[in-house]
Design a protein around this motif. Structure first.
Motif, PDB file in Angstrom:
ATOM      1  N   LEU A 108       0.835  -1.198   0.000  1.00 42.70           N
ATOM      2  CA  LEU A 108       0.000   0.000   0.000  1.00 42.70           C
ATOM      3  C   LEU A 108       0.872   1.251   0.000  1.00 42.70           C
ATOM      4  CD1 LEU A 108      -2.753  -1.472   2.273  1.00 42.70           C
ATOM      5  CD2 LEU A 108      -3.122  -0.527  -0.011  1.00 42.70           C
ATOM      6  N   ALA A 109       1.984   1.207   0.711  1.00 43.94           N
ATOM      7  CA  ALA A 109       2.934   2.325   0.667  1.00 43.94           C
ATOM      8  C   ALA A 109       3.467   2.508  -0.753  1.00 43.94           C
ATOM      9  CB  ALA A 109       4.089   2.076   1.640  1.00 43.94           C
ATOM     10  N   LEU A 110       3.684   1.401  -1.444  1.00 45.11           N
ATOM     11  CA  LEU A 110       4.189   1.459  -2.819  1.00 45.11           C
ATOM     12  C   LEU A 110       3.195   2.156  -3.745  1.00 45.11           C
ATOM     13  CD1 LEU A 110       6.287   0.541  -4.945  1.00 45.11           C
ATOM     14  CD2 LEU A 110       4.986  -1.607  -5.134  1.00 45.11           C
ATOM     15  N   GLY A 111       1.904   1.828  -3.577  1.00 47.87           N
ATOM     16  CA  GLY A 111       0.890   2.487  -4.401  1.00 47.87           C
ATOM     17  C   GLY A 111       0.895   3.993  -4.190  1.00 47.87           C
ATOM     18  N   TRP A 112       0.997   4.397  -2.945  1.00 51.32           N
ATOM     19  CA  TRP A 112       1.003   5.834  -2.644  1.00 51.32           C
ATOM     20  C   TRP A 112       2.303   6.472  -3.146  1.00 51.32           C
ATOM     21  CZ3 TRP A 112       1.124   8.548   2.773  1.00 51.32           C
ATOM     22  CH2 TRP A 112       0.582   9.834   2.655  1.00 51.32           C
ATOM     23  N   ALA A 113       3.409   5.772  -2.956  1.00 47.03           N
ATOM     24  CA  ALA A 113       4.712   6.286  -3.398  1.00 47.03           C
ATOM     25  C   ALA A 113       4.716   6.532  -4.902  1.00 47.03           C
ATOM     26  CB  ALA A 113       5.825   5.306  -3.023  1.00 47.03           C
ATOM     27  N   ASN A 149       9.910  -2.742  -8.123  1.00 45.92           N
ATOM     28  CA  ASN A 149      10.368  -2.044  -9.324  1.00 45.92           C
ATOM     29  C   ASN A 149       9.916  -2.735 -10.611  1.00 45.92           C
ATOM     30  OD1 ASN A 149      11.787   0.437  -8.564  1.00 45.92           O
ATOM     31  ND2 ASN A 149      12.977  -0.967  -7.284  1.00 45.92           N
ATOM     32  N   LEU A 150       9.474  -3.986 -10.496  1.00 42.27           N
ATOM     33  CA  LEU A 150       8.852  -4.646 -11.643  1.00 42.27           C
ATOM     34  C   LEU A 150       7.357  -4.353 -11.684  1.00 42.27           C
ATOM     35  CD1 LEU A 150      10.721  -8.042 -11.436  1.00 42.27           C
ATOM     36  CD2 LEU A 150      10.786  -6.449 -13.360  1.00 42.27           C
ATOM     37  N   ALA A 151       6.784  -3.999 -10.527  1.00 41.66           N
ATOM     38  CA  ALA A 151       5.333  -3.839 -10.411  1.00 41.66           C
ATOM     39  C   ALA A 151       4.839  -2.496 -10.903  1.00 41.66           C
ATOM     40  CB  ALA A 151       4.912  -4.010  -8.955  1.00 41.66           C
ATOM     41  N   THR A 152       5.698  -1.508 -10.898  1.00 41.81           N
ATOM     42  CA  THR A 152       5.214  -0.135 -11.021  1.00 41.81           C
ATOM     43  C   THR A 152       5.854   0.605 -12.186  1.00 41.81           C
ATOM     44  OG1 THR A 152       6.958   0.647  -9.558  1.00 41.81           O
ATOM     45  CG2 THR A 152       4.865   0.020  -8.526  1.00 41.81           C
ATOM     46  N   LYS A 153       5.352   1.803 -12.380  1.00 40.64           N
ATOM     47  CA  LYS A 153       5.925   2.670 -13.402  1.00 40.64           C
ATOM     48  C   LYS A 153       7.384   2.987 -13.111  1.00 40.64           C
ATOM     49  CE  LYS A 153       1.596   5.130 -14.311  1.00 40.64           C
ATOM     50  NZ  LYS A 153       0.948   6.444 -14.360  1.00 40.64           N
ATOM     51  N   ASN A 154       7.750   2.976 -11.826  1.00 40.98           N
ATOM     52  CA  ASN A 154       9.109   3.363 -11.449  1.00 40.98           C
ATOM     53  C   ASN A 154      10.147   2.560 -12.197  1.00 40.98           C
ATOM     54  OD1 ASN A 154       7.209   3.696  -9.055  1.00 40.98           O
ATOM     55  ND2 ASN A 154       8.876   5.076  -8.537  1.00 40.98           N
TER      56      ASN A 154
ATOM     57  N   THR B  96      -5.563   4.471 -16.817  1.00 41.02           N
ATOM     58  CA  THR B  96      -6.462   3.602 -16.054  1.00 41.02           C
ATOM     59  C   THR B  96      -5.701   2.674 -15.111  1.00 41.02           C
ATOM     60  OG1 THR B  96      -6.460   2.089 -17.947  1.00 41.02           O
ATOM     61  CG2 THR B  96      -8.355   3.551 -17.734  1.00 41.02           C
ATOM     62  N   TYR B  97      -4.381   2.695 -15.196  1.00 44.19           N
ATOM     63  CA  TYR B  97      -3.555   1.896 -14.271  1.00 44.19           C
ATOM     64  C   TYR B  97      -3.764   2.357 -12.837  1.00 44.19           C
ATOM     65  CZ  TYR B  97       0.733   0.458 -11.890  1.00 44.19           C
ATOM     66  OH  TYR B  97       1.635  -0.053 -10.999  1.00 44.19           O
ATOM     67  N   VAL B  98      -4.060   1.433 -11.957  1.00 44.50           N
ATOM     68  CA  VAL B  98      -4.208   1.762 -10.531  1.00 44.50           C
ATOM     69  C   VAL B  98      -2.878   1.471  -9.840  1.00 44.50           C
ATOM     70  CG1 VAL B  98      -5.412   1.202  -8.386  1.00 44.50           C
ATOM     71  CG2 VAL B  98      -6.667   1.234 -10.552  1.00 44.50           C
ATOM     72  N   PRO B  99      -2.299   2.458  -9.156  1.00 43.85           N
ATOM     73  CA  PRO B  99      -0.961   2.276  -8.587  1.00 43.85           C
ATOM     74  C   PRO B  99      -0.848   1.003  -7.749  1.00 43.85           C
ATOM     75  CG  PRO B  99      -1.646   4.548  -8.359  1.00 43.85           C
ATOM     76  CD  PRO B  99      -2.837   3.791  -8.888  1.00 43.85           C
ATOM     77  N   ALA B 100       0.095   0.165  -8.153  1.00 40.74           N
ATOM     78  CA  ALA B 100       0.452  -1.034  -7.375  1.00 40.74           C
ATOM     79  C   ALA B 100      -0.733  -1.955  -7.095  1.00 40.74           C
ATOM     80  CB  ALA B 100       1.155  -0.645  -6.071  1.00 40.74           C
ATOM     81  N   ARG B 101      -1.752  -1.907  -7.956  1.00 42.33           N
ATOM     82  CA  ARG B 101      -2.973  -2.656  -7.655  1.00 42.33           C
ATOM     83  C   ARG B 101      -2.736  -4.149  -7.477  1.00 42.33           C
ATOM     84  NH1 ARG B 101      -8.259  -2.284 -11.393  1.00 42.33           N
ATOM     85  NH2 ARG B 101      -6.724  -2.883 -12.939  1.00 42.33           N
ATOM     86  N   ASN B 102      -2.112  -4.797  -8.460  1.00 44.40           N
ATOM     87  CA  ASN B 102      -1.938  -6.244  -8.324  1.00 44.40           C
ATOM     88  C   ASN B 102      -1.021  -6.596  -7.154  1.00 44.40           C
ATOM     89  OD1 ASN B 102      -3.700  -6.865 -10.342  1.00 44.40           O
ATOM     90  ND2 ASN B 102      -2.152  -7.179 -11.922  1.00 44.40           N
ATOM     91  N   THR B 103      -0.053  -5.733  -6.863  1.00 44.66           N
ATOM     92  CA  THR B 103       0.817  -5.954  -5.701  1.00 44.66           C
ATOM     93  C   THR B 103      -0.008  -5.933  -4.413  1.00 44.66           C
ATOM     94  OG1 THR B 103       2.555  -4.775  -6.893  1.00 44.66           O
ATOM     95  CG2 THR B 103       2.920  -5.187  -4.558  1.00 44.66           C
TER      96      THR B 103
END
Lengths: 229, 229
Positions: A108-113, A149-154, B96-103
């Motif tokens: 959840l921190a990752l989504g916010w980050a 780092n594989l999961a996100t845009k980062n 439409t990508y939700v941040p870190a959703r699948n994670t």
């Protein structure tokens, strides 16, 4: 973002460790976006501690996310049908372990980050004076960072995110000394697994014992308020 | 657990892919513990679809966890101030990508799986006919699985958990054909990013286009209810 202050998401439980991790993140120049969870833990007073710490350290913002982890059961910290043990347990993973807790919190921190374009997530895990939870180990943190780092845009954009664990190799006494040097008010923190409604610690649980020994080893007067003073 | 049926946690959104992944998990002999999220997405009708699918496939149990991801913002699916695009987007990661959703979803599934002693988590990600989200790629899934086994008792106890992605290499048409063979009622599924309150699809968004082309390529009549029939 070239002129803006660098950002970090900081996980804050209200305990001694996460308060210290937050003070360290701030001392490194980060604008701190602090995240706490209301996840059905016994000690809602922990969240009050988190709010007090976040305010005293003048963070950029503090959000509390509600998570119904008690629906899953399986831990003495969230399942009221399981007693919190008062004596040290045998080897192995203790019953106070909350399933996948740090994984969930870091995710959840990752989504916010990602939304904040933060470059780091701070978490106050510790692999020295700790309770033997698997998700406090350095190899877990390294695997999480790689996954993140594989999961996100980062990872795609070439702005990798770092999971910062400034306490991981410190003893409890060293954590307390680091926090004292940064002005952390430990009287506001709450570590007990079963604090009462007024935020007083039991003095007996695993977390209380580690904390009390930390103050003793650090040569610092223990500011904790105990039920039996 | 030697005589008991093997267990899996299955993530179910209410869309075509996750419904098919659930049918596949069931066909492999798993007792399916199904997890859906109410995470502030535009389509709450998606959750009604999930409930209908879970009931029709007679799963062991179905839980819906509330998650306030809209607090973080940053996606057209959760942030009402961002419009859902109606045309194909340029290269790159869509809005439409939700941040870190699948994670986040996999992490919560992991916590439940640990409590249940489940041996697998099924997720209907797909890296062929998909929207370009980073957290749908095989390398992300592999990294998550590795992290998961470091995070939990599973890795410690020598009962590793597997992340199962039965759809990852299939085209949308192949997914539909697999689901039809297992009796999935696709009229109950909802894929649209902006379905109306009656569960009717827009027919224009990225998800609608991929789905409609899938039925066409599979040679199956499209059972989707569209706003403009």
């Amino acid at each position: 973002m070239t002129q803006a202050q660098k950002r970090a998401v900081v996980l804050l439980s209200g305990g001694l460790d996460s308060a210290t991790a937050l003070a360290i993140a701030k001392s490194k120049g980060y604008s701190c976006h602090v995240l706490s969870f209301d996840y059905g833990q016994r000690s809602l007073t922990e969240l009050n501690a988190a709010r007090q710490i976040a305010a005293s350290l003048e963070v950029a913002e503090h959000r509390v996310l509600r998570l119904n982890l008690e629906d899953f059961g399986g831990s003495a910290l969230t399942d009221k049908s399981i007693d919190v043990p008062e004596d040290a347990e045998d080897d192995g993973i203790p019953i106070t372990y909350v399933p996948a807790r740090n994984t969930v919190f870091l995710s959840l921190a990752l989504g916010w980050a990602e939304v904040l374009h933060a470059e780091a997530i701070f978490i106050g895990v510790n692999a020295v004076d700790y309770s033997g939870y698997p998700d406090c180990r350095p190899e877990f943190i390294a695997a999480f960072e790689k996954m993140a780092n594989l999961a996100t845009k980062n990872g795609v954009s070439g702005e990798p995110i770092r999971i910062e664990t400034p306490l991981i190799d410190l003893t409890k006494a060293e954590i307390i000394q680091a926090g004292m040097a940064l002005g952390v008010d430990y009287s506001a923190t709450l570590s007990c697994y079963q604090a009462d409604d007024e935020g007083r610690a039991c003095g007996h649980c695993d977390s209380c014992r580690l904390r009390a020994k930390g103050f003793e080893d650090a040569g610092v007067a223990d500011p904790t308020r105990y039920v039996e003073a």
